[in-house]
Design a protein around this motif. Structure first.
Motif, PDB file in Angstrom:
ATOM      1  N   LEU A   9       2.128  -2.213  -8.076  1.00  9.72           N
ATOM      2  CA  LEU A   9       0.880  -2.063  -7.325  1.00  9.72           C
ATOM      3  C   LEU A   9      -0.258  -2.803  -8.024  1.00  9.72           C
ATOM      4  O   LEU A   9      -1.086  -3.448  -7.387  1.00  9.72           O
ATOM      5  N   SER A  10      -0.278  -2.724  -9.365  1.00 15.02           N
ATOM      6  CA  SER A  10      -1.333  -3.408 -10.116  1.00 15.02           C
ATOM      7  C   SER A  10      -1.265  -4.919  -9.904  1.00 15.02           C
ATOM      8  O   SER A  10      -2.289  -5.592  -9.855  1.00 15.02           O
ATOM      9  N   ILE A  11      -0.038  -5.435  -9.792  1.00 20.85           N
ATOM     10  CA  ILE A  11       0.107  -6.876  -9.551  1.00 20.85           C
ATOM     11  C   ILE A  11      -0.591  -7.248  -8.246  1.00 20.85           C
ATOM     12  O   ILE A  11      -1.362  -8.209  -8.185  1.00 20.85           O
ATOM     13  N   PHE A  12      -0.359  -6.434  -7.206  1.00 21.52           N
ATOM     14  CA  PHE A  12      -0.976  -6.732  -5.911  1.00 21.52           C
ATOM     15  C   PHE A  12      -2.498  -6.702  -6.024  1.00 21.52           C
ATOM     16  O   PHE A  12      -3.182  -7.584  -5.508  1.00 21.52           O
ATOM     17  N   VAL A  48      -0.572   4.853 -19.166  1.00 20.00           N
ATOM     18  CA  VAL A  48      -0.795   4.238 -17.843  1.00 20.00           C
ATOM     19  C   VAL A  48      -2.009   3.305 -17.852  1.00 20.00           C
ATOM     20  O   VAL A  48      -2.007   2.259 -17.218  1.00 20.00           O
ATOM     21  N   LEU A  49      -3.044   3.682 -18.606  1.00 22.66           N
ATOM     22  CA  LEU A  49      -4.266   2.861 -18.628  1.00 22.66           C
ATOM     23  C   LEU A  49      -3.965   1.437 -19.099  1.00 22.66           C
ATOM     24  O   LEU A  49      -4.374   0.458 -18.478  1.00 22.66           O
ATOM     25  N   LEU A  50      -3.229   1.338 -20.218  1.00 14.39           N
ATOM     26  CA  LEU A  50      -2.889   0.017 -20.736  1.00 14.39           C
ATOM     27  C   LEU A  50      -2.026  -0.737 -19.741  1.00 14.39           C
ATOM     28  O   LEU A  50      -2.195  -1.943 -19.537  1.00 14.39           O
ATOM     29  N   LEU A  51      -1.097   0.006 -19.118  1.00 20.23           N
ATOM     30  CA  LEU A  51      -0.189  -0.635 -18.167  1.00 20.23           C
ATOM     31  C   LEU A  51      -0.974  -1.242 -17.008  1.00 20.23           C
ATOM     32  O   LEU A  51      -0.781  -2.411 -16.651  1.00 20.23           O
ATOM     33  N   ILE A  52      -1.873  -0.465 -16.421  1.00 19.47           N
ATOM     34  CA  ILE A  52      -2.627  -0.953 -15.262  1.00 19.47           C
ATOM     35  C   ILE A  52      -3.534  -2.116 -15.650  1.00 19.47           C
ATOM     36  O   ILE A  52      -3.525  -3.180 -15.037  1.00 19.47           O
ATOM     37  N   ALA A  53      -4.333  -1.915 -16.708  1.00 21.80           N
ATOM     38  CA  ALA A  53      -5.289  -2.952 -17.111  1.00 21.80           C
ATOM     39  C   ALA A  53      -4.553  -4.245 -17.450  1.00 21.80           C
ATOM     40  O   ALA A  53      -4.930  -5.328 -17.008  1.00 21.80           O
ATOM     41  N   GLY A  54      -3.474  -4.119 -18.226  1.00 15.33           N
ATOM     42  CA  GLY A  54      -2.722  -5.300 -18.626  1.00 15.33           C
ATOM     43  C   GLY A  54      -2.125  -6.025 -17.438  1.00 15.33           C
ATOM     44  O   GLY A  54      -2.191  -7.248 -17.334  1.00 15.33           O
ATOM     45  N   THR A  55      -1.550  -5.243 -16.508  1.00 11.30           N
ATOM     46  CA  THR A  55      -0.918  -5.870 -15.349  1.00 11.30           C
ATOM     47  C   THR A  55      -1.944  -6.567 -14.470  1.00 11.30           C
ATOM     48  O   THR A  55      -1.710  -7.674 -13.971  1.00 11.30           O
ATOM     49  N   LEU A  56      -3.086  -5.916 -14.282  1.00  8.01           N
ATOM     50  CA  LEU A  56      -4.160  -6.538 -13.494  1.00  8.01           C
ATOM     51  C   LEU A  56      -4.502  -7.914 -14.054  1.00  8.01           C
ATOM     52  O   LEU A  56      -4.585  -8.900 -13.322  1.00  8.01           O
ATOM     53  N   VAL A  57      -4.704  -7.957 -15.363  1.00 11.52           N
ATOM     54  CA  VAL A  57      -5.077  -9.223 -15.992  1.00 11.52           C
ATOM     55  C   VAL A  57      -3.938 -10.220 -15.900  1.00 11.52           C
ATOM     56  O   VAL A  57      -4.144 -11.403 -15.604  1.00 11.52           O
ATOM     57  N   GLY A  58      -2.717  -9.724 -16.111  1.00 14.80           N
ATOM     58  CA  GLY A  58      -1.557 -10.615 -16.039  1.00 14.80           C
ATOM     59  C   GLY A  58      -1.430 -11.249 -14.669  1.00 14.80           C
ATOM     60  O   GLY A  58      -1.262 -12.462 -14.536  1.00 14.80           O
ATOM     61  N   ALA A  59      -1.551 -10.427 -13.623  1.00 12.39           N
ATOM     62  CA  ALA A  59      -1.387 -10.938 -12.265  1.00 12.39           C
ATOM     63  C   ALA A  59      -2.530 -11.865 -11.884  1.00 12.39           C
ATOM     64  O   ALA A  59      -2.315 -12.980 -11.401  1.00 12.39           O
ATOM     65  N   SER A  60      -3.756 -11.412 -12.126  1.00  8.88           N
ATOM     66  CA  SER A  60      -4.893 -12.241 -11.731  1.00  8.88           C
ATOM     67  C   SER A  60      -4.915 -13.531 -12.555  1.00  8.88           C
ATOM     68  O   SER A  60      -5.236 -14.602 -12.040  1.00  8.88           O
ATOM     69  N   GLY A  61      -4.552 -13.430 -13.828  1.00  9.75           N
ATOM     70  CA  GLY A  61      -4.523 -14.620 -14.680  1.00  9.75           C
ATOM     71  C   GLY A  61      -3.500 -15.631 -14.197  1.00  9.75           C
ATOM     72  O   GLY A  61      -3.749 -16.832 -14.201  1.00  9.75           O
ATOM     73  N   THR A  62      -2.341 -15.135 -13.762  1.00  6.69           N
ATOM     74  CA  THR A  62      -1.308 -16.046 -13.273  1.00  6.69           C
ATOM     75  C   THR A  62      -1.797 -16.776 -12.036  1.00  6.69           C
ATOM     76  O   THR A  62      -1.649 -17.994 -11.910  1.00  6.69           O
ATOM     77  N   LEU A  63      -2.417 -16.028 -11.132  1.00 10.45           N
ATOM     78  CA  LEU A  63      -2.921 -16.645  -9.903  1.00 10.45           C
ATOM     79  C   LEU A  63      -4.003 -17.670 -10.227  1.00 10.45           C
ATOM     80  O   LEU A  63      -4.016 -18.785  -9.701  1.00 10.45           O
ATOM     81  N   LEU A  64      -4.898 -17.297 -11.125  1.00  8.77           N
ATOM     82  CA  LEU A  64      -5.994 -18.189 -11.506  1.00  8.77           C
ATOM     83  C   LEU A  64      -5.434 -19.477 -12.115  1.00  8.77           C
ATOM     84  O   LEU A  64      -5.921 -20.577 -11.841  1.00  8.77           O
ATOM     85  N   THR A  65      -4.395 -19.324 -12.929  1.00  9.49           N
ATOM     86  CA  THR A  65      -3.774 -20.488 -13.560  1.00  9.49           C
ATOM     87  C   THR A  65      -3.220 -21.444 -12.506  1.00  9.49           C
ATOM     88  O   THR A  65      -3.426 -22.657 -12.579  1.00  9.49           O
ATOM     89  N   THR A  66      -2.543 -20.876 -11.505  1.00 12.71           N
ATOM     90  CA  THR A  66      -1.981 -21.735 -10.456  1.00 12.71           C
ATOM     91  C   THR A  66      -3.081 -22.394  -9.652  1.00 12.71           C
ATOM     92  O   THR A  66      -2.985 -23.576  -9.316  1.00 12.71           O
ATOM     93  N   LEU A  67      -4.145 -21.643  -9.351  1.00  7.66           N
ATOM     94  CA  LEU A  67      -5.264 -22.221  -8.605  1.00  7.66           C
ATOM     95  C   LEU A  67      -5.843 -23.418  -9.346  1.00  7.66           C
ATOM     96  O   LEU A  67      -6.147 -24.460  -8.770  1.00  7.66           O
ATOM     97  N   MET A  68      -5.994 -23.240 -10.666  1.00  4.87           N
ATOM     98  CA  MET A  68      -6.591 -24.307 -11.465  1.00  4.87           C
ATOM     99  C   MET A  68      -5.683 -25.511 -11.554  1.00  4.87           C
ATOM    100  O   MET A  68      -6.134 -26.652 -11.479  1.00  4.87           O
ATOM    101  N   ALA A  69      -4.394 -25.267 -11.717  1.00  4.09           N
ATOM    102  CA  ALA A  69      -3.452 -26.374 -11.771  1.00  4.09           C
ATOM    103  C   ALA A  69      -3.542 -27.152 -10.467  1.00  4.09           C
ATOM    104  O   ALA A  69      -3.484 -28.374 -10.441  1.00  4.09           O
ATOM    105  N   LYS A  70      -3.734 -26.423  -9.360  1.00  7.33           N
ATOM    106  CA  LYS A  70      -3.865 -27.074  -8.065  1.00  7.33           C
ATOM    107  C   LYS A  70      -5.139 -27.918  -8.033  1.00  7.33           C
ATOM    108  O   LYS A  70      -5.152 -29.031  -7.507  1.00  7.33           O
TER     109      LYS A  70
END
Lengths: 419, 102
Positions: free
Chosen positions: B12-15, A193-215
């Motif tokens: 949830l982590s995505i959010f 679960v630890l890898l899943l959460i940490a990885g997803t956090l980075v994946g999601a925030s990274g995707t958002l950051l990428t779009t913000l920067m492209a903007k």
């Protein structure tokens, strides 16, 4: 530190580990390498170090999936799907980040590299990678895994090669998000679960950051990534015409600045390369003492990473309230006497507004051409990172002061003292 | 843990990820990216687990390589992020002191 240790102990309690000594040695060596690299790097070279760290993280995720596959072999379908996903994404992030590192470190050209038939080849490799992935899931074979790894690595290289230097920050962010997803997928593979959460956090925030920067660059992500496929290979390079420019001495510049009411400083990556942040701050302080209104205009992609220039100026102890972001400062240029551009080029190039063929077309820029007078501190007439000629340089109201940014600024500061 | 629970955690982590980034000012995007980069260095944990189960030579070597790379990512990432954030810190205190005096 104690908390970290406790977590680690708790994490591994109940799991029996073979090869513990070797693992600890690898852990120690890796930690030392990472810490030394991170301690020693100059802040100007930091983006490529982040790219490199990101790459090795992606590589580690891909290797984890490979080893898990070798040790546990063919398990259920979900396991295989996530193994394949980890291998592909991790390997792409690895090779892509290495190419990014090479570009930023200027070990290879920072211009978009367009290979003949690049687009079809890249698409073909992408399809082959996906097809190989599906095949591996349906019919697990060892050679296929090796082939998949090789294809993914190749795709990572092909995918980053055509990206222009100015767009590299966006790619770093995207690859960062990808490594996050690879780690999340590996968390699924390992049922961790630890890898899943940490990885997803980075994946999601990274995707958002990428779009913000492209903007912030004023165009959709797709044109950043695939722009070079469609652009002519020669279109980006400056034409090197022999138009006259007006160059001035440090004394001229000091007089212009010293008798102005309002000055805006536009620092670019060239300032950082010359390590002239402190001298610029000194100049700004002197001008302020003389009663000149001084602001710094920071373009969102000034430097080699979003927010990079803020880090560099923070390092030089520039007061924070003087740093103005683009939207805030752009209306001010028309009422400004002198704009001093230090080591920046592409972010003040009006071609982004006017020239539809320019690779930076559509990128929001600092409108320095609206000011009364513009002073460029430049090393040479060489075009900037994106490789496009800048029309402001030839404007009659522009003065150029050639030389290393730090030397020039030091001379200007010295002249200013005598006025 | 079953797949459904993992999927729930994933969503949830995505959010949380979106929520965290949208609140950070553009000024701090470089340390933010570097910090996120360090967080996925946690893959070193996964590397340790798989290496701990490796009995043959090849998986062992690959596993150790993964541990090495993961450790570089994790430690290096946090150290460089820390260095950057350190630069933003002292000025705040200076400003606070000036504010007190004013």
């Amino acid at each position: 530190m104690g908390a970290v240790l406790a977590t680690v102990v708790l994490f591994f309690s109940g799991i029996e580990l073979l090869n513990l000594t070797l693992i600890l040695i690898a852990l120690a060596v890796g930690s030392v390498i990472g810490a030394i690299a991170a301690r020693k790097v100059k802040m100007t070279a930091m983006p490529q170090l982040v790219a490199l760290f990101n790459g090795v993280g992606g590589g580690a995720a891909a290797l984890v999936a490979v080893v898990e596959y070798m040790v546990h072999g063919e398990a259920d379908l979900l396991f295989l799907i996530f193994t394949v996903a980890t291998v592909i994404i991790g390997a792409v992030a690895f090779s892509g980040s290495i190419v990014t590192y090479l570009k930023l470190q200027e070990l290879m050209t920072s211009r978009p590299v367009v290979i003949p038939l690049g687009a079809p080849i890249t698409i073909l490799v992408a399809i082959a990678t996906l097809a190989g992935g599906v095949w591996l899931v349906l019919d697990p074979q060892d050679w296929l895994l090796v082939a998949l790894l090789a294809l993914s690595l190749l795709f990572g290289v092909l995918f980053v090669l055509p990206v222009g230097g100015a767009d590299v920050p966006i790619v770093i962010s995207l690859l960062n998000a990808m490594t996050g997803l690879a780690v999340a997928a590996s968390g699924y593979v390992l049922d961790n679960v630890l890898l899943l959460i940490a990885g997803t956090l980075v994946g999601a925030s990274g995707t958002l950051l990428t779009t913000l920067m492209a903007k912030a660059m004023g165009r959709p992500l797709t044109s950043t990534l695939f722009g070079a496929f469609t652009a002519k290979a020669t279109g980006a390079v400056g034409t090197g015409e022999d138009r006259p420019v007006r160059s001035g001495s440090a004394n001229d510049v000091a007089i212009m600045l010293g008798f102005a009411n309002k000055v805006i400083l536009v620092p670019g990556y060239g300032l950082a390369v010359a390590q002239a942040q402190n001298t610029l701050r000194e100049l700004a302080e002197m001008l302020t003492e003389r009663g000149v209104e001084v602001d710094y205009a920071i373009h969102p992609v000034a430097g080699r990473m979003p927010g990079h220039m803020n880090v560099l100026l923070a390092e030089a102890n520039v007061p924070y309230d003087q740093l103005k972001e683009m939207d805030e400062i752009n209306p001010e240029f028309s009422s400004t006497d002198v704009v001093l551009v230090v080591g920046a080029n592409d972010v003040v190039n009006p071609a982004a507004r006017t020239d539809k063929t320019a690779p930076i077309y559509g990128m929001p820029i600092l409108n320095v051409d609206a000011a009364q007078q513009v002073v460029f501190l430049k090393r040479s007439m060489r075009p900037g990172f994106a490789g496009i000629e800048n029309a402001v340089l030839f404007d009659p109201k522009t003065t150029l002061l050639f030389g290393d940014a730090k030397d020039s600024l030091t001379k200007v500061v010295a002249s200013l003292k005598n006025i | 843990m079953d797949g459904m629970a993992l999927l729930t955690i994933f969503v949830l982590s995505i959010f949380v990820g979106f929520e965290v980034v949208s609140k950070v000012s553009a000024v701090l995007h470089t340390p933010l990216m570097s910090g996120a980069n360090a967080i996925h260095g946690i893959v070193v944990m996964g590397a340790i687990i798989v290496t701990g189960t490796a009995e043959d030579l090849l998986p062992l070597i690959l596993g150790l390589l993964a541990v090495l790379l993961g450790a570089i990512n994790l430690v290096g990432g946090f150290v460089v992020t820390d260095r950057m954030l350190e630069m933003f810190k002292p000025k705040k205190t200076v400003k606070a002191i000036e504010g007190d005096q004013a």
